[in-house]
Design a protein around this motif. Structure first.
Motif, PDB file in Angstrom:
ATOM      1  N   VAL A   7       3.158   5.159   1.917  1.00 28.26           N
ATOM      2  CA  VAL A   7       3.029   4.161   0.852  1.00 28.26           C
ATOM      3  C   VAL A   7       1.565   3.732   0.818  1.00 28.26           C
ATOM      4  N   GLY A   8       0.873   4.028  -0.276  1.00 22.44           N
ATOM      5  CA  GLY A   8      -0.543   3.696  -0.398  1.00 22.44           C
ATOM      6  C   GLY A   8      -1.424   4.921  -0.233  1.00 22.44           C
ATOM      7  N   GLY A   9      -2.172   5.234  -1.264  1.00 19.44           N
ATOM      8  CA  GLY A   9      -3.087   6.384  -1.227  1.00 19.44           C
ATOM      9  C   GLY A   9      -4.533   5.924  -1.244  1.00 19.44           C
ATOM     10  N   GLY A  10      -4.809   4.820  -0.526  1.00 22.82           N
ATOM     11  CA  GLY A  10      -6.176   4.306  -0.440  1.00 22.82           C
ATOM     12  C   GLY A  10      -6.960   5.079   0.612  1.00 22.82           C
ATOM     13  N   LEU A  11      -7.909   4.394   1.251  1.00 22.44           N
ATOM     14  CA  LEU A  11      -8.808   5.080   2.186  1.00 22.44           C
ATOM     15  C   LEU A  11      -8.048   5.645   3.377  1.00 22.44           C
ATOM     16  N   VAL A  29       2.769  10.974  -1.006  1.00 22.21           N
ATOM     17  CA  VAL A  29       2.001   9.730  -1.036  1.00 22.21           C
ATOM     18  C   VAL A  29       2.358   9.017  -2.336  1.00 22.21           C
ATOM     19  N   TYR A  30       2.693   7.738  -2.230  1.00 21.84           N
ATOM     20  CA  TYR A  30       2.995   6.940  -3.427  1.00 21.84           C
ATOM     21  C   TYR A  30       1.947   5.854  -3.551  1.00 21.84           C
ATOM     22  N   GLU A  31       1.213   5.884  -4.655  1.00 25.10           N
ATOM     23  CA  GLU A  31       0.085   4.963  -4.855  1.00 25.10           C
ATOM     24  C   GLU A  31       0.341   4.183  -6.141  1.00 25.10           C
ATOM     25  N   SER A 103     -19.741   4.980  -0.994  1.00 22.47           N
ATOM     26  CA  SER A 103     -19.012   4.249  -2.030  1.00 22.47           C
ATOM     27  C   SER A 103     -17.517   4.377  -1.765  1.00 22.47           C
ATOM     28  N   ARG A 104     -16.833   3.240  -1.776  1.00 19.43           N
ATOM     29  CA  ARG A 104     -15.382   3.227  -1.532  1.00 19.43           C
ATOM     30  C   ARG A 104     -14.651   4.151  -2.510  1.00 19.43           C
ATOM     31  N   GLY A 105     -15.041   4.052  -3.776  1.00 13.43           N
ATOM     32  CA  GLY A 105     -14.365   4.852  -4.795  1.00 13.43           C
ATOM     33  C   GLY A 105     -14.573   6.343  -4.584  1.00 13.43           C
ATOM     34  N   GLY A 159       3.425   2.730   6.206  1.00 14.31           N
ATOM     35  CA  GLY A 159       2.905   1.686   5.322  1.00 14.31           C
ATOM     36  C   GLY A 159       1.392   1.708   5.420  1.00 14.31           C
ATOM     37  N   ALA A 160       0.744   2.378   4.460  1.00 14.55           N
ATOM     38  CA  ALA A 160      -0.730   2.409   4.394  1.00 14.55           C
ATOM     39  C   ALA A 160      -1.134   1.651   3.135  1.00 14.55           C
ATOM     40  N   ASP A 161      -0.391   0.577   2.869  1.00 15.51           N
ATOM     41  CA  ASP A 161      -0.552  -0.115   1.590  1.00 15.51           C
ATOM     42  C   ASP A 161      -1.378  -1.392   1.713  1.00 15.51           C
ATOM     43  N   ASP A 186     -15.781 -16.955   1.037  1.00 14.66           N
ATOM     44  CA  ASP A 186     -15.359 -15.967   0.049  1.00 14.66           C
ATOM     45  C   ASP A 186     -16.527 -14.997  -0.143  1.00 14.66           C
ATOM     46  N   TYR A 187     -16.309 -13.976  -0.957  1.00 15.28           N
ATOM     47  CA  TYR A 187     -17.446 -13.096  -1.254  1.00 15.28           C
ATOM     48  C   TYR A 187     -17.451 -12.697  -2.719  1.00 15.28           C
ATOM     49  N   LYS A 188     -18.633 -12.312  -3.152  1.00 15.49           N
ATOM     50  CA  LYS A 188     -18.836 -11.870  -4.536  1.00 15.49           C
ATOM     51  C   LYS A 188     -19.863 -10.750  -4.503  1.00 15.49           C
ATOM     52  N   GLY A 298      -3.720   1.188   9.249  1.00 14.46           N
ATOM     53  CA  GLY A 298      -4.828   0.635   8.447  1.00 14.46           C
ATOM     54  C   GLY A 298      -4.670  -0.860   8.234  1.00 14.46           C
ATOM     55  N   ASP A 299      -5.184  -1.345   7.100  1.00 16.93           N
ATOM     56  CA  ASP A 299      -5.167  -2.788   6.834  1.00 16.93           C
ATOM     57  C   ASP A 299      -3.754  -3.375   6.802  1.00 16.93           C
ATOM     58  N   ALA A 300      -2.756  -2.575   6.525  1.00 14.47           N
ATOM     59  CA  ALA A 300      -1.379  -3.091   6.530  1.00 14.47           C
ATOM     60  C   ALA A 300      -1.039  -3.626   7.919  1.00 14.47           C
ATOM     61  N   VAL A 305     -11.896  -9.353   8.843  1.00 14.14           N
ATOM     62  CA  VAL A 305     -13.016  -9.714   7.965  1.00 14.14           C
ATOM     63  C   VAL A 305     -14.099  -8.630   8.087  1.00 14.14           C
ATOM     64  N   PRO A 306     -14.904  -8.440   7.039  1.00  9.58           N
ATOM     65  CA  PRO A 306     -15.700  -7.194   6.978  1.00  9.58           C
ATOM     66  C   PRO A 306     -17.021  -7.204   7.736  1.00  9.58           C
ATOM     67  N   PHE A 307     -17.215  -8.152   8.667  1.00  7.56           N
ATOM     68  CA  PHE A 307     -18.568  -8.335   9.198  1.00  7.56           C
ATOM     69  C   PHE A 307     -18.978  -7.341  10.283  1.00  7.56           C
TER      70      PHE A 307
HETATM   71  C1  FAD Z   1     -16.263  -6.805   1.212  1.00  2.67           C
HETATM   72  C2  FAD Z   1     -15.675  -5.801   2.152  1.00  2.67           C
HETATM   73  C3  FAD Z   1     -16.514  -4.930   2.849  1.00  2.67           C
HETATM   74  C4  FAD Z   1     -15.990  -4.003   3.754  1.00  2.67           C
HETATM   75  N1  FAD Z   1     -16.847  -3.193   4.436  1.00  2.67           N
HETATM   76  C5  FAD Z   1     -16.350  -2.283   5.323  1.00  2.67           C
HETATM   77  C6  FAD Z   1     -17.234  -1.408   6.008  1.00  2.67           C
HETATM   78  O1  FAD Z   1     -18.449  -1.443   5.834  1.00  2.67           O
HETATM   79  N2  FAD Z   1     -16.694  -0.505   6.886  1.00  2.67           N
HETATM   80  C7  FAD Z   1     -15.350  -0.454   7.126  1.00  2.67           C
HETATM   81  O2  FAD Z   1     -14.935   0.366   7.962  1.00  2.67           O
HETATM   82  N3  FAD Z   1     -14.501  -1.272   6.478  1.00  2.67           N
HETATM   83  C8  FAD Z   1     -14.954  -2.175   5.585  1.00  2.67           C
HETATM   84  N4  FAD Z   1     -14.098  -2.996   4.897  1.00  2.67           N
HETATM   85  C9  FAD Z   1     -12.661  -2.898   5.170  1.00  2.67           C
HETATM   86  C10 FAD Z   1     -12.040  -1.759   4.379  1.00  2.67           C
HETATM   87  O3  FAD Z   1     -12.211  -1.975   3.005  1.00  2.67           O
HETATM   88  C11 FAD Z   1     -10.554  -1.684   4.703  1.00  2.67           C
HETATM   89  O4  FAD Z   1     -10.350  -1.725   6.088  1.00  2.67           O
HETATM   90  C12 FAD Z   1      -9.961  -0.405   4.142  1.00  2.67           C
HETATM   91  O5  FAD Z   1     -10.054  -0.411   2.746  1.00  2.67           O
HETATM   92  C13 FAD Z   1      -8.513  -0.266   4.585  1.00  2.67           C
HETATM   93  O6  FAD Z   1      -7.966   0.866   3.994  1.00  2.67           O
HETATM   94  P1  FAD Z   1      -6.400   0.936   3.716  1.00  2.67           P
HETATM   95  O7  FAD Z   1      -6.169   2.261   3.101  1.00  2.67           O
HETATM   96  O8  FAD Z   1      -5.666   0.554   4.949  1.00  2.67           O
HETATM   97  O9  FAD Z   1      -6.118  -0.227   2.675  1.00  2.67           O
HETATM   98  P2  FAD Z   1      -6.621  -0.307   1.167  1.00  2.67           P
HETATM   99  O10 FAD Z   1      -7.986   0.226   1.034  1.00  2.67           O
HETATM  100  O11 FAD Z   1      -6.341  -1.700   0.730  1.00  2.67           O
HETATM  101  O12 FAD Z   1      -5.642   0.704   0.416  1.00  2.67           O
HETATM  102  C14 FAD Z   1      -4.293   0.402   0.233  1.00  2.67           C
HETATM  103  C15 FAD Z   1      -3.783   1.241  -0.911  1.00  2.67           C
HETATM  104  O13 FAD Z   1      -2.396   0.994  -1.070  1.00  2.67           O
HETATM  105  C16 FAD Z   1      -2.105   0.782  -2.436  1.00  2.67           C
HETATM  106  N5  FAD Z   1      -0.936  -0.111  -2.487  1.00  2.67           N
HETATM  107  C17 FAD Z   1      -0.896  -1.430  -2.188  1.00  2.67           C
HETATM  108  N6  FAD Z   1       0.352  -1.905  -2.342  1.00  2.67           N
HETATM  109  C18 FAD Z   1       1.106  -0.854  -2.749  1.00  2.67           C
HETATM  110  C19 FAD Z   1       2.499  -0.715  -3.065  1.00  2.67           C
HETATM  111  N7  FAD Z   1       3.339  -1.763  -3.008  1.00  2.67           N
HETATM  112  N8  FAD Z   1       2.943   0.502  -3.439  1.00  2.67           N
HETATM  113  C20 FAD Z   1       2.091   1.585  -3.497  1.00  2.67           C
HETATM  114  N9  FAD Z   1       0.777   1.494  -3.225  1.00  2.67           N
HETATM  115  C21 FAD Z   1       0.297   0.290  -2.836  1.00  2.67           C
HETATM  116  C22 FAD Z   1      -3.374   0.148  -3.003  1.00  2.67           C
HETATM  117  O14 FAD Z   1      -3.457   0.338  -4.406  1.00  2.67           O
HETATM  118  C23 FAD Z   1      -4.444   0.906  -2.234  1.00  2.67           C
HETATM  119  O15 FAD Z   1      -4.828   2.097  -2.880  1.00  2.67           O
HETATM  120  C24 FAD Z   1     -14.589  -3.941   3.972  1.00  2.67           C
HETATM  121  C25 FAD Z   1     -13.738  -4.800   3.272  1.00  2.67           C
HETATM  122  C26 FAD Z   1     -14.273  -5.717   2.378  1.00  2.67           C
HETATM  123  C27 FAD Z   1     -13.340  -6.643   1.654  1.00  2.67           C
END
Ligand code: FAD
Length: 447
Positions: A7-11, A29-31, A103-105, A159-161, A186-188, A298-300, A305-307
């Protein structure tokens, strides 16, 4: 061969798909979002990230290192900008080893394309997970395009969501520990464009930091010559996002604190009032697994915090450790593998959460503090002269595979030692003396 739902096709989900596909599993993978490789999905969101050693170790193990290397910019040092625009360069490592900006994207697109190369991977975009039956590893997805719901049963669900994880929400209904802590900041994002000729306005091989104690801005290079700047500030109070209500407030604030950045940000006002303000939280939870059926990754499992720039790197290390455990125990022992995964990774998830908060303080307050700079110099000297005895905490986190929890404990020991060293009379004048070196070596034996 197992049926696996991610669940989740992010990073992290996209890299996990590669690892599991290489092992021959049928991976779905379901995104919830659309395919980012289709034009302009990522427009307006250009956060870049730092990939460091652990990330590279995992990318290499998955066989995708070369593909990612093509899209990174090496970063060798921090460059601090003081209020008068004076620059100070602090290398990240004594041997010139860089971390990398990406770039994340672009990274997500590359990893999805790598996953797509395997015939046993299917990525279902526009599918949002709405519920999970943990005992049967059955997920229900809402198809965002046609409005239909579909239930999918697998052998194992990951759960990689990300931080708001739907899979974790389901686990929370049972015996599950959970805490979420927002920090006051917060951040911007504010983008620094390249010069008209495409060259960068600042040194692209440095992470630029404007540390101002209560708030800070940082800038990380993109491949196109621009930088992604990120402004971190308290939500409310003096020096806060709430305190900047209009163009005049913004101008006053930047002139007082980030004057040297103003000429590099011709559309600062437009960007500042257009770009979203996002909050930051730490999520700790556990256990990360449910029987032999479900695991968080992952983040799930560990949103931080990103520091330290380690959130994604920690998630990539989760994938690598899981793959190593599958090597050790085989692909038919998921109960054993998931238990071992939880035992190996959960303490490290907690440790990197603590470390990420610590680095927030370091970046915000200390980078501009002469005592901090002196400590870095002493540590650098010790590392150069005694690399087998002294590896600074930052290097352990960014340039080794030492478990985060061990690095953290060693870092706390270093703090105790350096506190005594920095209390030595006239330390600023004699930090390079043999006496200081002997003092550190002696304390290493005792503390
Ligand atoms: C400002 C900032 C700077 C950062 N800088 C760094 C850095 O320099 N280096 C570093 O290592 N990390 C950094 N991070 C942390 C990093 O962004 C995360 O740790 C990383 O994105 C985690 O990847 P993930 O795939 O676990 O989660 P995410 O990237 O959040 O991906 C989760 C995916 O799941 C999908 N999803 C969510 N819910 C559902 C659902 N219900 N059903 C299906 N799909 C779903 C989302 O659309 C997304 O594609 C930073 C974070 C922030 C906010």
């Amino acid at each position: 061969m197992k049926q696996i739902t991610i669940v989740g096709g992010g990073l992290v989900g996209s890299l996990l798909a590669v690892f599991l596909a290489k092992r021959g599993h049928a991976v779905h993978v379901y995104e919830r979002r659309s395919d980012p490789r289709k034009a302009s999905v990522y427009a307006g969101r250009s956060i870049n990230l730092v990939v460091s050693h652990r990330g590279w170790t995992a990318l290499k193990a998955a066989g995708v290192k070369e593909a990612v290397e093509r899209i990174v910019v090496p970063v060798h040092a921090r460059m601090t900008h003081d209020r008068d625009g004076k620059l100070t360069r602090l290398p990240y490592s004594i041997d010139g080893r860089p971390i990398h900006s990406v770039s994340r994207g672009e990274l997500n697109k590359v990893l999805l394309s790598e996953a797509d190369k395997y015939p046993n991977v299917t990525v279902h975009f526009d599918h949002r997970c709405t519920s999970v039956h943990l005992d049967t590893a059955t997920c229900t997805f809402h198809n965002e395009e046609n409005g239909e719901n579909v239930a999918v049963t697998a052998d194992v669900v990951f759960g990689a969501d990300g931080a708001p994880s739907a899979v974790r929400q389901e686990m929370m209904k049972g015996r599950f520990n959970f805490s979420q802590e927002y920090i006051e900041h917060d951040y911007k994002e504010i983008a620094f464009p390249p010069n008209a000729d495409g060259t960068p306005q600042m040194d692209p091989n440095c992470l630029h930091i404007w540390a101002r104690r209560y708030f800070m801005m940082m800038g990380l290079a993109n491949q196109d010559g621009g930088f992604t700047g990120t402004l971190f500030m308290p939500h409310s109070g003096e020096f806060s996002f709430d305190g900047i209500k209009d163009e005049k407030d913004l101008k006053r604030f930047f002139e007082a604190h980030f004057a040297d950045a103003i000429p590099m940000l011709p559309d600062l006002t437009e960007q500042y009032f257009r770009n979203p303000q996002s909050n930051l939280a730490i999520i700790r939870c556990g256990p990360w697994t449910h029987t032999d059926k479900v695991a968080l990754i992952g983040d799930a499992a560990h949103a931080i915090v990103p520091f330290y720039g380690e959130g994604m790197n920690a998630g990539y290390e989760d994938c690598k450790v899981l793959n190593d455990l599958l090597n050790d125990h085989g692909d038919d022992n998921w109960g054993v593998v998931l238990d071992a995964y939880n035992a190996a990774r959960k303490p490290n998830g907690d440790a990197i959460a603590d470390l990420s908060l610590r680095n927030f303080v370091e970046m915000r307050d200390l980078v501009a503090d002469p005592r901090f700079i002196l400590r870095k110099k002493i540590e650098g000297r010790m590392q150069a002269k005694h690399p087998d005895k002294w590896l600074p905490l930052y290097s352990q986190v960014k340039f080794t595979d030492t478990p985060y929890v061990d690095a953290w404990n060693e870092g706390l020991r270093h703090d105790r030692i350096m506190e005594e060293v920095l209390a030595m009379p006239d330390i600023a004048e004699r930090w390079e003396s043999e006496e200081v070196e002997m003092k550190v070596l002696g304390l290493l034996e005792q503390v």
